[in-house]
Design a protein around this motif. Structure first.
Motif, PDB file in Angstrom:
ATOM      1  N   VAL B  90       0.858  -1.189   0.000  1.00 53.75           N
ATOM      2  CA  VAL B  90       0.000   0.000   0.000  1.00 53.75           C
ATOM      3  C   VAL B  90       0.892   1.237   0.000  1.00 53.75           C
ATOM      4  N   GLU B  91       0.310   2.332  -0.396  1.00 53.09           N
ATOM      5  CA  GLU B  91       1.061   3.580  -0.418  1.00 53.09           C
ATOM      6  C   GLU B  91       0.262   4.608   0.376  1.00 53.09           C
ATOM      7  N   LEU B  92       0.998   5.508   1.016  1.00 54.35           N
ATOM      8  CA  LEU B  92       0.341   6.590   1.736  1.00 54.35           C
ATOM      9  C   LEU B  92       0.172   7.732   0.745  1.00 54.35           C
ATOM     10  N   SER B  93      -1.060   8.140   0.461  1.00 53.02           N
ATOM     11  CA  SER B  93      -1.204   9.191  -0.542  1.00 53.02           C
ATOM     12  C   SER B  93      -1.037  10.562   0.122  1.00 53.02           C
ATOM     13  N   PRO B  94      -0.802  11.603  -0.693  1.00 48.76           N
ATOM     14  CA  PRO B  94      -0.487  12.914  -0.126  1.00 48.76           C
ATOM     15  C   PRO B  94      -1.526  13.421   0.882  1.00 48.76           C
ATOM     16  N   ASP B  95      -2.774  13.001   0.763  1.00 51.75           N
ATOM     17  CA  ASP B  95      -3.785  13.504   1.699  1.00 51.75           C
ATOM     18  C   ASP B  95      -3.879  12.629   2.951  1.00 51.75           C
ATOM     19  N   GLY B  96      -2.926  11.729   3.139  1.00 52.61           N
ATOM     20  CA  GLY B  96      -2.898  10.946   4.362  1.00 52.61           C
ATOM     21  C   GLY B  96      -3.742   9.691   4.313  1.00 52.61           C
ATOM     22  N   LYS B  97      -4.392   9.451   3.172  1.00 54.47           N
ATOM     23  CA  LYS B  97      -5.197   8.234   3.055  1.00 54.47           C
ATOM     24  C   LYS B  97      -4.325   7.103   2.521  1.00 54.47           C
ATOM     25  N   LEU B  98      -4.856   5.907   2.573  1.00 55.26           N
ATOM     26  CA  LEU B  98      -4.099   4.783   2.057  1.00 55.26           C
ATOM     27  C   LEU B  98      -4.549   4.471   0.642  1.00 55.26           C
ATOM     28  N   GLU B  99      -3.577   4.153  -0.194  1.00 54.06           N
ATOM     29  CA  GLU B  99      -3.903   3.809  -1.563  1.00 54.06           C
ATOM     30  C   GLU B  99      -3.390   2.399  -1.786  1.00 54.06           C
ATOM     31  N   ASN B 100      -4.265   1.505  -2.210  1.00 54.28           N
ATOM     32  CA  ASN B 100      -3.823   0.124  -2.399  1.00 54.28           C
ATOM     33  C   ASN B 100      -2.939   0.007  -3.625  1.00 54.28           C
ATOM     34  N   ARG B 101      -1.853  -0.727  -3.488  1.00 53.10           N
ATOM     35  CA  ARG B 101      -0.993  -0.975  -4.651  1.00 53.10           C
ATOM     36  C   ARG B 101      -1.075  -2.459  -4.999  1.00 53.10           C
ATOM     37  N   LEU B 183       1.453   0.640   8.533  1.00 50.37           N
ATOM     38  CA  LEU B 183       2.798   0.082   8.700  1.00 50.37           C
ATOM     39  C   LEU B 183       3.265  -0.579   7.407  1.00 50.37           C
ATOM     40  N   LEU B 184       2.317  -1.144   6.661  1.00 47.46           N
ATOM     41  CA  LEU B 184       2.696  -1.834   5.434  1.00 47.46           C
ATOM     42  C   LEU B 184       3.137  -0.866   4.337  1.00 47.46           C
ATOM     43  N   GLY B 427      10.183  11.360  12.222  1.00 45.88           N
ATOM     44  CA  GLY B 427       8.735  11.164  12.279  1.00 45.88           C
ATOM     45  C   GLY B 427       8.341   9.812  11.722  1.00 45.88           C
ATOM     46  N   ARG B 428       7.090   9.471  11.893  1.00 43.80           N
ATOM     47  CA  ARG B 428       6.569   8.187  11.416  1.00 43.80           C
ATOM     48  C   ARG B 428       5.246   8.466  10.723  1.00 43.80           C
ATOM     49  N   SER B 429       4.649   7.429  10.144  1.00 45.29           N
ATOM     50  CA  SER B 429       3.430   7.724   9.393  1.00 45.29           C
ATOM     51  C   SER B 429       2.191   7.775  10.282  1.00 45.29           C
ATOM     52  N   ASP B 510       3.709  16.535  -0.731  1.00 43.21           N
ATOM     53  CA  ASP B 510       3.365  15.363   0.063  1.00 43.21           C
ATOM     54  C   ASP B 510       3.979  15.543   1.447  1.00 43.21           C
ATOM     55  N   PRO B 511       3.144  15.522   2.495  1.00 37.59           N
ATOM     56  CA  PRO B 511       3.667  15.834   3.826  1.00 37.59           C
ATOM     57  C   PRO B 511       4.483  14.701   4.450  1.00 37.59           C
ATOM     58  N   HIS B 512       4.546  13.541   3.829  1.00 39.52           N
ATOM     59  CA  HIS B 512       5.129  12.411   4.546  1.00 39.52           C
ATOM     60  C   HIS B 512       6.634  12.324   4.469  1.00 39.52           C
ATOM     61  N   GLN B 513       7.174  12.610   3.335  1.00 39.64           N
ATOM     62  CA  GLN B 513       8.614  12.565   3.183  1.00 39.64           C
ATOM     63  C   GLN B 513       9.015  13.542   2.096  1.00 39.64           C
ATOM     64  N   GLU B 514      10.339  13.754   1.978  1.00 43.51           N
ATOM     65  CA  GLU B 514      10.802  14.665   0.941  1.00 43.51           C
ATOM     66  C   GLU B 514      10.522  14.084  -0.445  1.00 43.51           C
ATOM     67  N   LEU B 515      10.656  14.911  -1.479  1.00 42.71           N
ATOM     68  CA  LEU B 515      10.500  14.501  -2.871  1.00 42.71           C
ATOM     69  C   LEU B 515       9.188  13.743  -3.106  1.00 42.71           C
TER      70      LEU B 515
END
Lengths: 319, 528
Positions: B90-101, B183-184, B427-429, B510-515
């Motif tokens: 899964v991926e964390l999308s820019p709005d903080g929701k989860l996006e299934n990969r 976490l995934l 920080g963490r997600s 994207d607030p989670h990490q750089e780039l």
């Protein structure tokens, strides 16, 4: 005549090998007293006691130092430099490409710097104390006095950012076309040339001027030879030993002392490789690189000695 | 006026008007170039991604010791390159929701203890093999093995069993955890054939780019993977390249000279200069990373709550934010959470108050100076920050003695060992992850020695709670506890400051990490 020379050369080489062995002991001892160990450095902020213990075990850090030294030396003598602790790669393989890159850069810097320095030195002597001499000396001294990073940044600013003639980062890779490679190293080679130029030029100038005081030069002048011919035929050959010495010293610098230039231009040579591994406490790599650097220094010094012996008959007959 | 501009920008996007003409017309309408440019890029974005070309990034954070084994990825370059060739569950999308990969669906038992991942059909690895549930299970097994050196081991340890059957992977946890899907999304968990058990550094996964070159510490390159399962969304450039440029000046020069299209970690002190360079856009955005001073709550003199409070009140957060980060950050409030977390709630901002600090300091009964250790590696500007702290504390009658430690060995000899020092957290997600990593009594990295059984219970309870409102309230209470009683002094959250060159389009903060959480090279494109 040949046998005393050969004997002297053999002696020099033997001495070089002994020196290299002594250096290997020093390098090994030196790497043992770094603070922290490789396991700690690899894991960094994320180290936990269990993961540390696991990694130490796996890396064989628990054996006594002298055992590890002889094991290492045996490997080096058979051409096996071991594997890097932090990445598990074979050191000899990863060094090969890096060493080649460093030698390539050093070669082209030397091709420009050495003849340029000697010619400028000769010109300075020819017009000694005149404005040409002063100009050459002044510029050379200025370029030496600036720290390498400053010269590097100035070159990048003008040639890469402002005029965009040459790339500001010199990432070279295997299979890169020769022309592109030359373009990529243009700026670092220029920076290195500027850094080493003055030292060699000033030394050439001083050595020749020293010889110019001699009686035979005066004789040559009285014979009516032109100033350039006096320098070329009579002064230069007799000043060659100290010149070779300083040239060799600078060649060694071009190979082992270019860390800062490599970092600024992102050039994948030995210097960057060493820096990365020192911060990771990757002892086998630090040892291997240290040994190679020592070998380069010792070899170039032997060459300088031998060249001096060949050039100066007096050195062949020690009292 | 704006109608006309919009019309013109759409014409540029459609290729019927040149950029230069557009800027000229915009100027004639009295519009400043930066605004006109941003208008253009949004029009171009609306026109959709452009395929082709080579996108290059010059990044700090790569070393010749880097490996392709996802378990060992630690610094920025392996992180960003991993997102190019790797595919996650899964991926964390820019709005903080989860996006299934790779997972098509993630479901849990009502108690959040048993989780089922349904694996998507038809995703292909770079070696032509289809991604199966077994591969996903093997990957998770490898990262949750006690002996693994994986950076994700800390969270993965909580998994008790992993079973693959048909198209599903079933995970049973030791304790309930409502955050498991978050976490995934950890960047270490790149799905590899057979979990990478055979050859962990083979560099094979199912991401948008296949590895073309891999020279650790020098450069990494990828070419578009033709069979990528979501080619319309990612993988726009034909080729991508990451050049490792650890020197900050060289990095900015490479961007200015046009040798790379984007860079990371622009230093706050030069941002204002870079902004003036034509074509360069600064991409700064808030994230969860924070700069801190940590006190051990179980070591004298910091075992005294009044002394801790005195020091918290004696720091001038605003001054520090302005001087050390030049405003490229946000104020901290002595708990490690900010608005970049999904379940964040505001708490009243603590302010610099020398009088109150003086009062608490007196009440603590401590006299003499307090020793604070700092180093340049703790965070950029940590030495300056410590000196600012010293000055603001002096006004409250507290003498801080600053000891500058060598960068070598700082993380092994000082951090998590000495009772009071400067440090940095990325920080963490999720809040659970952050608190579990550093504030549980038993956490390996409990670097404030915050030992409070009641707090531990709250963390575990919140982890098992599926009702969002209740969870929010629980996290609010935990934050107040850490803020008022913990050993953390958190003056500021830092921003990620990236920069892109001319022609780069498709950027989304994207607030989670750089780039863009590492996806910038995969999701951006070069304007035609």
């Amino acid at each position: 005549m040949s046998s005393p020379i050969l004997k002297l050369i053999a002696q020099r080489i033997a001495l070089g090998i002994v020196l290299l062995l002594a250096v290997s002991v020093l390098i090994f001892a030196g790497t043992q007293i770094l603070p922290g160990d490789v396991a700690q450095a690899i894991l960094g902020q994320s180290a936990t006691p269990e993961s540390l213990a696991n990694l130490r075990e796996q890396l064989g850090l628990n054996a006594p130092a002298y055992v590890r030294y002889f094991h290492w030396l045996g490997g080096v003598l058979t051409g096996d430099l071991g594997t890097a602790m932090s990445s598990g790669q074979d050191i000899a393989t990863s060094i090969k490409g890096r060493l080649w890159n460093t030698l390539f850069l050093a070669f082209w810097a030397a091709i420009v710097a050495v003849p340029l320095a000697i010619i400028l030195g000769l010109i300075a002597v020819r017009y000694r104390n005149g404005w040409v001499d002063k100009l050459i000396s002044g510029l050379a001294l200025a370029s030496t006095s600036f720290p390498e990073f400053f010269i590097g940044y100035v070159l990048v600013y003008f040639f890469a950012v402002k005029w965009q003639i040459f790339p500001g980062i010199s990432t070279v890779y295997d299979g890169m076309p020769f022309g592109e490679r030359m373009q990529a190293i243009a700026l670092p080679a220029t920076a290195l040339t500027l850094v080493v130029l003055a030292h060699m030029m000033r030394m050439t100038r001083a050595a020749i001027l020293n010889v110019m005081q001699s009686a035979y030069v005066e004789t040559a002048e009285l014979k009516g030879l032109s100033a350039f011919n006096v320098i070329r035929k009579h002064a230069f050959p007799n000043a060659i030993a100290p010149i070779i010495n300083v040239v060799m010293l600078n060649l060694a610098y071009l190979i082992v002392g270019v860390v800062v230039v490599e970092v600024i231009f992102v050039y994948p040579g030995m210097g960057q490789y060493l820096v990365d591994h020192v911060t990771k406490r990757d002892v086998p790599v630090v040892q291997a690189v240290g040994l190679i650097f020592a070998a380069v220094y010792i070899t170039l010094n032997i060459i300088a000695d031998i060249a001096a012996i060949v050039a100066n008959p007096r050195l062949r007959h020690p009292k | 006026m704006s109608n006309e501009l919009e019309f013109l920008s759409r014409r540029v996007a459609a290729g019927k008007l040149s950029r230069r003409d557009f800027l000229g017309r915009a100027a004639a309408l009295g519009i400043a170039a930066p605004f006109a440019n941003s208008l253009l890029s949004s029009a171009a974005r609306a026109a959709g991604p452009v395929k082709g070309g080579t996108l290059k990034a010059g990044l700090v954070g790569g070393e010749s010791t880097n490996s392709l084994d996802p378990a060992l990825m630690m610094t920025q370059v392996p992180f960003a390159f991993g997102k190019m060739w790797g595919e996650l569950i899964v991926e964390l999308s820019p709005d903080g929701k989860l996006e299934n990969r790779i997972a098509e669906e993630i479901g849990s038992s009502p108690d959040a203890k048993v989780w089922t991942l349904k694996i998507r059909d038809g995703i292909e690895f770079h070696n032509g093999k289809t991604v199966t549930a077994e591969d996903v299970a093997a990957t998770l097994e490898r990262h949750s093995d006690e002996k693994s050196k994986s950076g994700a081991l800390g969270y993965m340890k909580g998994i008790e069993t992993i079973k693959a059957s048909g198209k599903e992977v079933v995970l049973t946890l030791k304790e309930p955890n409502a955050d498991l899907p978050y976490l995934l999304s950890d960047y270490h968990l790149i799905i590899q054939p057979n979990g990478g058990k055979d050859k962990p550094d083979a560099g094979i996964s199912a991401g948008p780019y296949k590895i073309a070159t891999n020279e650790p510490g020098v450069r990494h390159g990828g070419e578009r993977f033709a069979n990528y399962w979501q080619g319309d969304k990612m993988g726009h450039a034909d080729q991508i390249e990451i050049i490792v440029i650890n020197d900050a000046t060289a990095r900015t020069a490479a961007l200015q000279g046009g040798q790379v299209n984007m860079i990371n970690r622009v230093e706050p002190k030069i941002v204002d200069l870079i902004k003036r360079v034509p074509g360069v856009t600064i991409r700064n955005h808030a994230g969860p990373g924070h700069y801190v001073f940590i006190m051990h709550c179980n070591t004298a003199p910091f075992d005294n709550a009044d002394l801790r409070m005195a020091l918290k009140l004696a720091i001038d957060r605003e001054e520090m934010l302005n001087k050390v980060l030049r405003g490229y950050g946000s104020l901290g409030n002595d708990f490690p959470i900010n608005a970049s977390y999904p379940l964040f709630t505001e708490i009243e901002q603590r302010k610099y108050d020398p009088d109150k600090a003086k009062f608490h300091f007196k009440k603590s009964g401590h006299d003499g100076s307090v020793l604070l250790r700092t180093s340049d590696v703790a965070f950029p500007g940590a030495v300056d920050a410590a000196q600012l702290f010293q000055q603001s504390a002096a006004k409250a009658g507290i003498t801080l003695e600053i000891k500058r430690e060598p960068g070598d060995g700082y993380w092994s000899e000082v951090w998590n060992k000495q009772p009071f020092c400067a440090s940095y957290w990325g920080g963490r997600s999720t809040q659970d992850q952050m608190y579990s990593t550093a504030y549980l009594s038993t956490a390996d990295w409990n670097d404030t020695r915050f030992i409070r059984p009641d707090f531990d219970k709250m963390v575990l309870a919140a982890r098992a709670e599926l009702d969002e409102t209740k969870r929010k309230a629980m996290y609010h209470d935990m934050a107040v506890m850490v803020r008022d009683d913990g050993g953390l002094i958190l003056p500021m959250f830092n921003q990620f400051i990236d920069a892109t060159g001319a022609k780069v389009d498709g950027w989304v903060d994207d607030p989670h990490q750089e780039l863009m959480n590492g996806y910038a090279l995969a999701k951006c494109w070069l304007q035609a």
